[in-house]
Write an enzyme that holds these catalytic residues in place. Structure first.
Site, short mmCIF file in Angstrom:
data_model
loop_
_atom_site.label_atom_id
_atom_site.label_comp_id
_atom_site.label_asym_id
_atom_site.label_seq_id
_atom_site.Cartn_x
_atom_site.Cartn_y
_atom_site.Cartn_z
N GLY A 30 -2.69 -1.59 -7.42
CA GLY A 30 -1.61 -2.57 -7.49
C GLY A 30 -1.87 -3.64 -8.54
CB SER A 65 -2.04 -10.17 0.84
OG SER A 65 -3.41 -10.27 1.16
CG HIS A 123 -1.88 -1.07 1.35
ND1 HIS A 123 -1.81 -2.04 2.31
CD2 HIS A 123 -3.00 -1.34 0.63
CE1 HIS A 123 -2.84 -2.88 2.18
NE2 HIS A 123 -3.58 -2.48 1.17
P1 AMP Z 1 -6.51 -3.68 -0.59
O1 AMP Z 1 -6.41 -2.87 0.66
O2 AMP Z 1 -6.04 -5.09 -0.43
O3 AMP Z 1 -7.82 -3.53 -1.29
O4 AMP Z 1 -5.45 -3.05 -1.58
C1 AMP Z 1 -5.47 -1.68 -1.89
C2 AMP Z 1 -4.57 -1.45 -3.07
O5 AMP Z 1 -3.25 -1.92 -2.76
C3 AMP Z 1 -5.01 -2.23 -4.32
O6 AMP Z 1 -4.80 -1.41 -5.47
C4 AMP Z 1 -4.08 -3.41 -4.32
O7 AMP Z 1 -3.85 -3.95 -5.61
C5 AMP Z 1 -2.82 -2.80 -3.77
N1 AMP Z 1 -1.94 -3.83 -3.20
C6 AMP Z 1 -2.27 -4.77 -2.28
N2 AMP Z 1 -1.22 -5.59 -2.03
C7 AMP Z 1 -0.21 -5.15 -2.84
C8 AMP Z 1 1.13 -5.58 -3.06
N3 AMP Z 1 1.66 -6.63 -2.42
N4 AMP Z 1 1.90 -4.89 -3.94
C9 AMP Z 1 1.37 -3.82 -4.62
N5 AMP Z 1 0.11 -3.37 -4.45
C10 AMP Z 1 -0.67 -4.02 -3.58
#
Ligand code: AMP
Length: 283
Positions: free
Chosen positions: A147, A185, A37
């Site tokens: 991401g 994640s 993030h």
């Molecule tokens: P989330 O909180 O899991 O919905 O993720 C929010 C944003 O962070 C989304 O655009 C995801 O694709 C991105 N994201 C989550 N994990 C990663 C990672 N390991 N590397 C890059 N971006 C990420």
């Protein structure tokens, strides 16, 4: 840093920034932040003058029986990370602000949501496209960073923005991994220690697939079987899918000719992990 809860306050903030001629960069998240993030926030800052980050655990993108209730949350830690990165605004609406009584509108992107995660999570992407459209309307960003870890989500959002004439640049950001290769994640927290070794097999499989492709393998079926062998050697994960798809349409491909993505999803006891790699055939 401003912490805003209501859409009216968010609009006022966005309008002030826009009136002053500055660009708004936006990073939407579900919270429980990690370095992945943070990397998105740094990229957004490079493309904008003002950074807005949102935290919203969106109930409509979780299906029945999925982990909405147990999704990890830690607002204090998240807000201090966002402040340290130097964001200007944290948008933190609650569910009743986003979906007030009488709410009845859905944004649905058709074809690119059907394959991959669309099979085991049939309502997920309607929830994602709807909430992202709502967040875009609240935050009024010039650009937003997503991401590549959630590859299908990035394709869906790009499609939605094009189809609905939204004047927002969508920027894809590389996957950030732990030292052992596991894609970061928020859900990794829900892996049992003995599942972590099995979870490492996803990135090992993707590395092996890249090497095989670089050595000349062009058959999607052969690359899928290579990945399946590596992941299924670990007994703790149950494979949801391993696929090779076109990077824009997300249709299955049989032969690698130009650019494709291998995408993987594996169920563990309390988490379903996804990972992917883009396969580029030279020339
Ligand atoms: P989330 O909180 O899991 O919905 O993720 C929010 C944003 O962070 C989304 O655009 C995801 O694709 C991105 N994201 C989550 N994990 C990663 C990672 N390991 N590397 C890059 N971006 C990420």
């Amino acid at each position: 840093m401003n912490i805003l809860h209501s859409v009216a306050d968010m609009h006022r903030f966005a309008d002030d920034v826009r009136r002053s001629g500055r660009r708004i960069g936006f990073v939407p998240t579900l919270g429980f932040l990690h370095d992945g993030h943070e990397s998105l926030m740094h990229i957004a800052k490079q493309h904008a003058d003002v950074l807005v980050v949102s935290i919203f655990v969106n109930p409509t993108q979780f299906g029945p029986g999925e982990d909405f209730k147990t999704y990890p949350r830690d607002f204090e830690r998240d807000s201090s990370i966002i402040e340290t990165v130097g964001a200007d605004c944290l948008y933190y609406p609650d569910v009743s602000e986003m979906y007030p009584a009488g709410y009845q509108t859905t944004v649905s992107v058709r074809d690119v949501t059907r394959n991959l995660c669309g099979f085991s999570r049939p309502t997920h992407f309607d929830g994602v496209s709807t909430v992202v459209a709502k967040l875009f309307n609240a935050v009024k960003p010039h650009c937003a960073v997503f991401g590549q870890k959630d590859f299908q989500q990035l394709v869906v959002i790009k499609r939605m923005v094009r189809d609905l004439n939204m004047d927002i640049d969508i920027i894809g950001a590389p996957i950030v991994r732990e030292a052992d290769g596991i894609a970061m994640s928020s859900r990794n927290k829900n892996l049992a220690p003995e599942e972590c070794a099995a979870a490492r097999s996803l990135s090992r499989a993707l590395d092996a697939v890249c090497s095989s492709m670089q050595a000349g393998e062009r058959s999607a079926r052969a690359l899928i079987e290579l990945a399946r062998g590596i992941i299924s050697a670990e007994t703790l994960g149950r494979i949801d899918y391993i696929k090779v798809c076109d990077t824009e349409t997300l249709q299955d491909v049989e032969l690698l000719e130009r650019e494709a993505v291998m995408a993987i999803a594996v169920f563990f006891e309390k988490a379903r992990l996804i990972d992917n790699t883009v396969l580029c055939v030279e020339g």
